[in-house]
Design a protein around this motif. Structure first.
Motif, PDB file in Angstrom:
ATOM      1  N   LYS A  37       0.356 -21.057  -8.643  1.00 43.82           N
ATOM      2  CA  LYS A  37      -0.500 -20.900  -7.472  1.00 43.82           C
ATOM      3  C   LYS A  37      -0.596 -19.417  -7.142  1.00 43.82           C
ATOM      4  CE  LYS A  37       1.096 -25.278  -5.633  1.00 43.82           C
ATOM      5  NZ  LYS A  37       1.841 -25.936  -4.572  1.00 43.82           N
ATOM      6  N   GLU A  41      -4.188 -17.952  -2.269  1.00 38.91           N
ATOM      7  CA  GLU A  41      -4.417 -19.348  -1.899  1.00 38.91           C
ATOM      8  C   GLU A  41      -3.334 -19.848  -0.958  1.00 38.91           C
ATOM      9  OE1 GLU A  41      -4.722 -21.684  -5.411  1.00 38.91           O
ATOM     10  OE2 GLU A  41      -6.537 -20.674  -6.111  1.00 38.91           O
ATOM     11  N   LYS A  45      -3.823 -21.196   2.913  1.00 39.82           N
ATOM     12  CA  LYS A  45      -3.369 -22.526   3.318  1.00 39.82           C
ATOM     13  C   LYS A  45      -2.530 -22.461   4.584  1.00 39.82           C
ATOM     14  CE  LYS A  45      -3.131 -25.004  -1.055  1.00 39.82           C
ATOM     15  NZ  LYS A  45      -2.203 -25.573  -2.028  1.00 39.82           N
TER      16      LYS A  45
END
Length: 117
Positions: A37, A41, A45
């Motif tokens: 990841k 990102e 989030k």
């Protein structure tokens, strides 16, 4: 040879040791199925979202006011039976006591009853 009772004690201790020691399990950490990841990102989030604009739209959208009879009915259902839960009763407004007769009527009555001009 040792006595039969002592020999059984040693065997029992060995059995317990075997039960206590679990066999070494294989290494569970694997790379299979893992997705890398990106830090951006993850940041997006976990970043706090401001819902003010949507909430304002929602609040200003509905301008419907419930019927007064329905609101009174709902309030009556939710009221308890204790006297402290009952709303104060409205006292009937008293009209100021006034006479139906005017000054001319009184003068006319005086003339007719007392005979004064």
């Amino acid at each position: 040879k040792a006595a039969p009772g002592l020999q059984q004690g040693r065997d029992a201790g060995r059995r317990r040791k075997r039960r206590r020691m679990p066999e070494p399990a294989g290494n569970k950490t694997t790379v299979k199925g893992r997705v890398v990841k990106s830090a951006i990102e993850e940041y997006h989030k976990k970043k706090a979202v401001n819902h003010l604009r949507e909430n304002l739209k929602y609040m200003l959208k509905g301008r419907i006011v419930a019927n007064k009879d329905i609101t009174e009915q709902v309030l009556a259902q939710n009221r308890g039976r204790k006297s402290k839960d009952q709303p104060p009763k409205k006292a009937a407004k008293k009209k100021p006591e006034g006479t139906v007769f005017t000054e001319e009527d009184f003068r006319k009555f005086e003339r007719e009853y007392f005979g004064r001009p």
